[in-house]
Design an enzyme around this catalytic site. Sequence first.
Site, PDB file in Angstrom:
ATOM      1  N   ARG A 252       0.856  -1.187   0.000  1.00  0.00           N
ATOM      2  CA  ARG A 252       0.000   0.000   0.000  1.00  0.00           C
ATOM      3  C   ARG A 252       0.894   1.240   0.000  1.00  0.00           C
ATOM      4  NH1 ARG A 252      -3.298  -1.224   4.439  1.00  0.00           N
ATOM      5  NH2 ARG A 252      -4.709  -2.227   2.973  1.00  0.00           N
TER       6      ARG A 252
ATOM      7  N   ASP B 299       4.905  -4.550   6.624  1.00  0.00           N
ATOM      8  CA  ASP B 299       3.684  -4.786   7.384  1.00  0.00           C
ATOM      9  C   ASP B 299       3.607  -6.279   7.710  1.00  0.00           C
ATOM     10  OD1 ASP B 299       0.940  -5.629   7.830  1.00  0.00           O
ATOM     11  OD2 ASP B 299       0.330  -3.630   7.206  1.00  0.00           O
TER      12      ASP B 299
END
Length: 178
Positions: free
Chosen positions: A23, A103
């Site tokens: 992202r 992440d």
Amino acid sequence: MLVPREGDYIAIQSYKHNGQLHRTWRDTMVLKTSEDALIGVNDHTLVTESDGRRWLTREPAIVYFHKHYWFNIVAMIREGGVSYYCNLASPFTIDQEALKYIDYDLDVKVFPHGEKRLLDADEYEDHSQRWHYSKATDHILKQNVSVLVDWIDHGKGPFSQAYVDLWYNRYLQLSHRV
């Protein structure tokens, strides 16, 4: 290493353990940098997902990244109070392109009334096996969940209303400066 200054805009890139871009946030305003941390704000910021979907953040959010902790914190400022979304993630790095981190799937959500929820444990287990997270990485992440929960329980740093107010007001000052 590039050190952005107060009022600069940077991109943020989140990756997965396998190196795939997850992202991107296009324009995060930097509010403060130090040797170990970066504080910024997203407000109607363009977010691009790995599959190409794009969306805008809905409300102002103070973002906190640290070079020694395996989490980052997003304090979303809403009418009903501040909600937090905390990503278990590698400490950040920064270069000319973006602030970057990995992440690690696990997230902690904190609601305005104080309720905490650990999210995405199943995704963490799946990715841990698929991408072979090391025992050391697993241990570090689980230790950092404990540190994060302690910060939440004691109103430390971003979990203090005074912290949110301070940085939100600084954002308002900077955003009106021409």
